[in-house]
Design an enzyme around this catalytic site. Structure first.
Site, PDB file in Angstrom:
ATOM      1  N   CYS A  25     -50.919 -21.512  33.568  1.00 32.72           N
ATOM      2  CA  CYS A  25     -51.046 -22.433  32.397  1.00 32.72           C
ATOM      3  C   CYS A  25     -52.007 -23.534  32.438  1.00 32.72           C
ATOM      4  CB  CYS A  25     -49.712 -23.112  32.326  1.00 32.72           C
ATOM      5  SG  CYS A  25     -48.384 -21.653  31.981  1.00 32.72           S
ATOM      6  N   HIS A  47     -50.134 -29.458  28.303  1.00 37.75           N
ATOM      7  CA  HIS A  47     -49.798 -28.096  28.198  1.00 37.75           C
ATOM      8  C   HIS A  47     -48.175 -27.977  27.860  1.00 37.75           C
ATOM      9  CE1 HIS A  47     -48.419 -24.293  29.207  1.00 37.75           C
ATOM     10  NE2 HIS A  47     -47.509 -24.442  30.269  1.00 37.75           N
ATOM     11  N   ASN A  71     -44.087 -21.699  24.726  1.00 46.12           N
ATOM     12  CA  ASN A  71     -45.139 -21.752  25.928  1.00 46.12           C
ATOM     13  C   ASN A  71     -46.068 -20.622  25.871  1.00 46.12           C
ATOM     14  OD1 ASN A  71     -46.504 -21.863  28.462  1.00 46.12           O
ATOM     15  ND2 ASN A  71     -44.850 -22.200  29.478  1.00 46.12           N
TER      16      ASN A  71
HETATM   17  O1  UT7 Z   1     -45.589 -23.146  31.913  1.00 44.52           O
HETATM   18  C1  UT7 Z   1     -45.513 -23.582  33.379  1.00 44.52           C
HETATM   19  C2  UT7 Z   1     -44.542 -22.964  33.961  1.00 44.52           C
HETATM   20  N1  UT7 Z   1     -43.001 -23.053  33.522  1.00 44.52           N
HETATM   21  C3  UT7 Z   1     -42.553 -24.326  33.292  1.00 44.52           C
HETATM   22  O2  UT7 Z   1     -42.837 -25.349  33.251  1.00 44.52           O
HETATM   23  C4  UT7 Z   1     -40.843 -24.103  33.225  1.00 44.52           C
HETATM   24  C5  UT7 Z   1     -40.364 -25.434  34.172  1.00 44.52           C
HETATM   25  N2  UT7 Z   1     -38.713 -25.482  33.859  1.00 44.52           N
HETATM   26  C6  UT7 Z   1     -38.149 -25.604  32.839  1.00 44.52           C
HETATM   27  O3  UT7 Z   1     -38.837 -25.840  31.684  1.00 44.52           O
HETATM   28  C7  UT7 Z   1     -36.416 -25.752  32.804  1.00 44.52           C
HETATM   29  O4  UT7 Z   1     -36.164 -25.804  34.054  1.00 44.52           O
HETATM   30  C8  UT7 Z   1     -35.894 -24.646  32.047  1.00 44.52           C
HETATM   31  C9  UT7 Z   1     -36.211 -24.470  30.550  1.00 44.52           C
HETATM   32  C10 UT7 Z   1     -36.313 -23.210  32.817  1.00 44.52           C
HETATM   33  C11 UT7 Z   1     -34.403 -24.489  32.418  1.00 44.52           C
HETATM   34  O5  UT7 Z   1     -33.721 -25.864  32.158  1.00 44.52           O
HETATM   35  P1  UT7 Z   1     -32.946 -26.476  33.153  1.00 44.52           P
HETATM   36  O6  UT7 Z   1     -32.649 -27.764  32.414  1.00 44.52           O
HETATM   37  O7  UT7 Z   1     -33.742 -26.666  34.415  1.00 44.52           O
HETATM   38  O8  UT7 Z   1     -31.586 -25.783  33.206  1.00 44.52           O
HETATM   39  P2  UT7 Z   1     -31.164 -25.009  34.464  1.00 44.52           P
HETATM   40  O9  UT7 Z   1     -31.891 -23.970  35.197  1.00 44.52           O
HETATM   41  O10 UT7 Z   1     -30.856 -26.008  35.562  1.00 44.52           O
HETATM   42  O11 UT7 Z   1     -29.933 -24.396  34.021  1.00 44.52           O
HETATM   43  C12 UT7 Z   1     -28.727 -25.145  33.506  1.00 44.52           C
HETATM   44  C13 UT7 Z   1     -27.687 -24.393  32.958  1.00 44.52           C
HETATM   45  C14 UT7 Z   1     -27.356 -23.017  33.975  1.00 44.52           C
HETATM   46  O12 UT7 Z   1     -26.017 -22.798  33.798  1.00 44.52           O
HETATM   47  P3  UT7 Z   1     -24.875 -23.495  34.979  1.00 44.52           P
HETATM   48  O13 UT7 Z   1     -25.274 -23.001  36.362  1.00 44.52           O
HETATM   49  O14 UT7 Z   1     -24.864 -24.940  34.685  1.00 44.52           O
HETATM   50  O15 UT7 Z   1     -23.520 -22.933  34.478  1.00 44.52           O
HETATM   51  C15 UT7 Z   1     -28.099 -21.826  33.554  1.00 44.52           C
HETATM   52  O16 UT7 Z   1     -27.641 -20.778  33.882  1.00 44.52           O
HETATM   53  O17 UT7 Z   1     -28.158 -23.473  31.865  1.00 44.52           O
HETATM   54  C16 UT7 Z   1     -27.982 -22.054  31.950  1.00 44.52           C
HETATM   55  N3  UT7 Z   1     -29.106 -21.483  31.209  1.00 44.52           N
HETATM   56  C17 UT7 Z   1     -29.045 -21.273  29.684  1.00 44.52           C
HETATM   57  N4  UT7 Z   1     -28.191 -21.325  28.961  1.00 44.52           N
HETATM   58  C18 UT7 Z   1     -28.543 -20.959  28.012  1.00 44.52           C
HETATM   59  C19 UT7 Z   1     -30.157 -21.176  31.607  1.00 44.52           C
HETATM   60  N5  UT7 Z   1     -31.096 -20.640  30.587  1.00 44.52           N
HETATM   61  C20 UT7 Z   1     -30.305 -20.443  29.497  1.00 44.52           C
HETATM   62  C21 UT7 Z   1     -30.577 -20.205  28.267  1.00 44.52           C
HETATM   63  N6  UT7 Z   1     -29.548 -20.157  27.316  1.00 44.52           N
HETATM   64  N7  UT7 Z   1     -31.707 -19.598  27.991  1.00 44.52           N
END
Ligand code: UT7
Length: 306
Positions: A108, A232, A262
């Site tokens: 990215c 980005h 993204n």
């Molecule tokens: O392009 C450069 C590289 N990529 C990035 O920069 C991405 C960087 N990371 C992020 O943008 C975020 O970390 C994500 C969008 C990937 C995830 O968001 P988050 O706020 O960090 O969520 P999390 O991974 O802490 O998950 C929170 C909860 C979890 O459930 P529990 O454990 O709290 O019950 C996940 O299982 O959300 C759940 N979850 C979802 N729920 C519904 C994870 N993905 C999803 C989903 N829909 N798509």
């Protein structure tokens, strides 16, 4: 050394995939995706080559340049059509270019790495370089994996950079890479993208702030001097956290991830295009362009629009 942006172009697939559509097959919701990422819909389709050709042609048209004017093509892509050959020569062929053409893979950060590479090539005798960021990320997404499927999408953007001894649009850079974090975001041969999202998030904010501050310092500027931030487009919360730490209001940041998701190497030119369409690119203004991604890699540049 002077370098000018002479023209820009973008290309996105026609097919729009909304959060509601993803919610039909994945355990997710429009509410979760919008709140946690800022993404509402994305474009899916094409290939790095087909999207890159369209964006590249539009950038040359916008610059008022023909194939004979371009003496190098640098393509940023994480998702080349094939492992070999590189996608850049195929794009060059479609565009009618006979100049050297190569791929750069910095995930990215790719578009900014390609801009930095082009800057170096202009410094050593080239006159006009077509820089394209083109991605077909959807091909490498496991559509049953909600972690990645809600984030990644397809698109392309391009610009023509021209040597100019009388002044420059590109004022300073700060690029970096940390391969000790390589396993945080990967796509193995024949596999799919996988990511430790939380850890990438944490590090992304840190490297964007750090590289932006260094690029500003090299330029002899502060965050107050910036009219625009073209970041980005991975997650709106990353952009909010980074701009807040830099002391920049969100109103100065360009956001297109709500419409495009993204798109990795394509996200910064897609954001530039949106800013231009909305009259936000003003001669004399300073802007920060900043990317981060798998590698980890990061790259910030300070520009001044001419
Ligand atoms: O392009 C450069 C590289 N990529 C990035 O920069 C991405 C960087 N990371 C992020 O943008 C975020 O970390 C994500 C969008 C990937 C995830 O968001 P988050 O706020 O960090 O969520 P999390 O991974 O802490 O998950 C929170 C909860 C979890 O459930 P529990 O454990 O709290 O019950 C996940 O299982 O959300 C759940 N979850 C979802 N729920 C519904 C994870 N993905 C999803 C989903 N829909 N798509």
């Amino acid at each position: 050394m002077g370098v000018r942006f002479r023209g820009w172009g973008i290309a996105v697939p026609d097919r729009v995939v909304t959060n509601a559509e993803l919610s039909l097959t994945l355990d997710t919701s429009d509410e979760w995706i919008t709140e946690r990422t800022g993404i509402r819909e994305r474009r899916i389709g094409g290939s790095a080559k087909t999207l890159g050709v369209l964006a590249g042609q539009r950038a040359m048209d916008d610059a008022g340049m023909s194939t004979a004017d371009i003496d190098f093509l640098v393509l940023a892509t994480t998702t080349p059509d094939r492992i070999a050959p590189a996608t850049a020569p195929m794009i060059a062929n479609e565009l009618g270019l006979t100049c050297p053409a190569m791929d750069v893979n910095a995930a990215c950060s790719g578009f900014m790495y390609a801009i930095r590479t082009a800057y170096g090539l202009l410094e050593t005798g080239n006159k006009r370089i077509l820089v394209i960021g083109a991605e077909h990320l959807s091909r490498w997404v496991d559509w049953s994996d909600r972690n990645m499927a809600v984030l990644l999408a397809d698109g392309a953007g391009a610009t023509v950079l021209e040597y100019d001894p009388n002044g420059t649009d590109l004022i300073s850079f700060c690029l970096g890479a940390d391969g000790s974090a390589a396993d945080l975001l990967t796509c193995e041969h024949g596999g799919y993208f996988q990511m430790n999202g939380r850890e990438i998030f944490r590090r992304a904010v840190r490297v964007v702030v750090d590289s932006a501050e260094k690029a500003l310092a090299t330029a002899g500027l502060t965050a107050d001097d910036l009219s625009l931030v073209i970041p980005h487009q991975a997650n709106i919360r990353i952009i909010q956290a980074a701009t807040q730490r830099l002391g920049i209001e969100m109103e100065r940041a360009v956001i297109v991830l709500d419409r495009y998701g993204n798109t990795s190497s394509a996200s910064i030119p897609l954001a530039y295009d949106d800013a231009r369409q909305n009259g936000r690119i003003k001669p004399g203004d300073y802007a920060l362009m900043t990317g981060f991604g798998a590698g980890l890699t990061w790259a910030s540049a300070i520009v001044r629009w001419s």
